[in-house]
Every structure is written in C-alpha cells, then in structure tokens.
Scaffold this motif. Structure first.
Motif: not given
Length: 310
Positions: A85-90, A98-102, A160-162, A164-175
């Motif tokens: 999603c992130l690279f597609q929004c880029y 893209g980074q603003l939405f992150m 796509f940007a939104i 990406a942001a949701v997945c990054q946040g969720v992925g960090l907690v899963l990590s």
C-alpha cells in the motif's frame, strides 16, 4: 544510557525519510512488487551476514515457535500488505504526502495495543486523533468548485496511504508481542547479544515479506519484470540503498527502539518524517512547499505527540 530508545527513534525517522525518497524513485523505475521482492531478498542476505559475523551462525537461534509465528504475522501485515500500500501511494501521490498519512500509524499502534495488550486509552487520545486528522486535512484539502472543500489528491492514493499507516501500526505491535516471547536468558547463554534480537525478529518478518511479494508478483504475471531488473544497475543500486535504510537498518532499529521505550513514544518520534522530508522532496523532486503543507505536517506530528501524553 538515558533516552537511548528515544534517540534510536529519532535516527529511525531520518532513516525512513531516506527510504521514502528512494522508494518513490525505485517504485516508479522498477515497479512496486519488483522493488519489494528485491528489498526483502537483500534484507535477508544482510541479516545472514550479520548473524554469521556476530554469532558464527548465519541463521537466528533460540527462537520459539510462538515468537516465530508472531513475527511472520507481523511481516505479512507490515511488509506484504503495508508496504504494498505504501509504495503504491508513493507512485500515486508521492513520498511527501505518503509520509504525512503515516502519522496515523502511531494511532493505529495505540488502538492495536489497547486491544491486544490492554494498554489504556484516555480522553486525550480522542483530542490527539482529531488534531492529527486536522493537520493532515490542512495539507491535502483545498477549495473545489463553488468554494467547497475537495481532496487535492487522487482518492486511491489516499486510501493506499491510510491502509499503509494502519498496517504499519498494527505490524509494530505484533512485532512487540513476538519479541516478548523471546527468552533473553536462554539467548544470553547462547552468546546472542540483546541488541541482535530485533534483527532476528525482522529476519522472520522478511521471510514472510519475500514469500508474500513473490506470490503477488507471480499472481500478477510480473516475474519478467524481476528478471529485467537484474540488468538495471541504477535500479539495483536504489533497491540496495532502500533496503539498508528501510527493512534492514530502519526496521531493525525501530524494533530495537520499542525494547528501550514505550511503543507509543517510539512511534511518535518516528512519525517526524513528514517534517524532515519537506526540504529533501523539494530539492530532489521539485515539489512545491506551501505554508499549508508545513503547518499541516507540524500539526499532525503535534497531534501524534498529544496522543501519548500522560
């Protein structure tokens, strides 16, 4: 060392700024999926070399099946879905927007931590969320016909940007959940230093990433693009630089940061990228910087900071 987690997080913000700029160029040159397959493969190679040098074994050791499972899930969410999603929004709206939405990533991380780890959400969380959304809206909304507000960016790029942001946040907690299942005492007995654990965790995330992206590449019948990219020296150089700043150093240190400080604080400091990226995007891509863009970026980062006030 005091504030080591916070200092690492600030370094990650600069690393992700470089990653965003390089990824925008690389995605447009090589394609989203091709670039991501190369990034995951290179990150795995770098990890194997690192493990071999530090421990004498090229593979991560002392990892339980439960920890491995959580890290693979984190890689599926954070890399395969999130980075796609992130690279597609880029490609569609550029790395700066893209980074603003992150800046929404810490909010999704906090919500995920509330659901899975029981971390409490307070009234300030609602205020912070509104401030963050207000900052983003200042940057991306403008006047349309008949003086109504309209979205200045393509809707698909925003979605796509939104995502990406949701997945990054969720992925960090899963990590973080996955790393909590590492037995530090056992690893110490095996001669594995504590700082290597985030890189071990990221190794499994990259395994999930390369499998997922390869399947997507095959499904979309783009394997030929991957073969062509092997002859693109400039594209390969960008892929290598993106890997170093992104899934190897950037992500490795982001996972290290949450070991030394709260996930919310780490995410907040990492979310400074929209401010850091303003000047480089102007110099490299000649993107016009307006006062609304600057104010919006600052407000969105302030909103993220408010989210984690005690």
């Amino acid at each position: 060392m005091a504030y080591i987690g916070e200092l690492i997080s600030i370094g990650v913000a600069f690393s992700w700024t470089a990653t965003a700029l390089l990824s925008e160029f690389g995605s447009k040159r090589l394609g989203n999926l091709t670039l991501n397959v190369l990034r995951m493969a290179l990150a795995l190679i770098f990890s194997l070399v690192l493990f071999g040098v530090v421990t004498g074994n090229p593979l991560p050791v002392g990892v339980s099946g439960e920890a491995c499972g959580w890290m693979l899930l984190s890689g599926l969410v954070g890399y395969v879905i999130g980075d796609f999603c992130l690279f597609q929004c880029y490609i569609i709206i550029g790395s700066r927007f893209g980074q603003l939405f992150m800046t929404l990533a810490p909010l999704s991380a906090a919500l995920m931590a509330w659901v899975t780890l029981g971390q409490q959400m307070k009234a300030m969380s609602i205020v912070a969320m509104l401030v963050t959304l207000f900052g983003i809206s200042i940057s991306v909304l403008g006047r349309g016909e008949h003086h109504k507000l309209s979205l200045k960016l393509p809707l698909n790029g925003v979605l796509f940007a939104i995502g990406a942001a949701v997945c990054q946040g969720v992925g960090l907690v899963l990590s973080k959940i996955g790393m909590d299942h590492y037995d530090m005492a056992t690893l110490a007995d095996m001669g594995v230093p504590e700082w290597l654990v985030p890189f071990s965790a990221n190794f499994y995330r990259c395994v999930a990433g390369i499998v997922g992206f390869s399947l997507l590449l095959y499904y979309r019948d783009e394997m030929g693009h991957l073969g062509e990219s092997m002859h693109d020296k400039k594209g390969l150089s960008v892929a290598m630089a993106t890997t170093i700043f992104g899934p190897f150093v950037g992500v490795g240190f982001s996972l290290m940061a949450v070991q030394y400080t709260a996930a919310g604080i780490a995410s907040t400091l990492m979310a400074m990228t929209p401010i850091i990226i303003l000047l480089p995007s102007y110099w490299l891509f000649h993107e016009k910087i307006t006062w609304k863009a600057v104010v919006g970026a600052f407000i969105s980062v302030i909103g993220v900071s408010l989210f984690f006030l005690e």
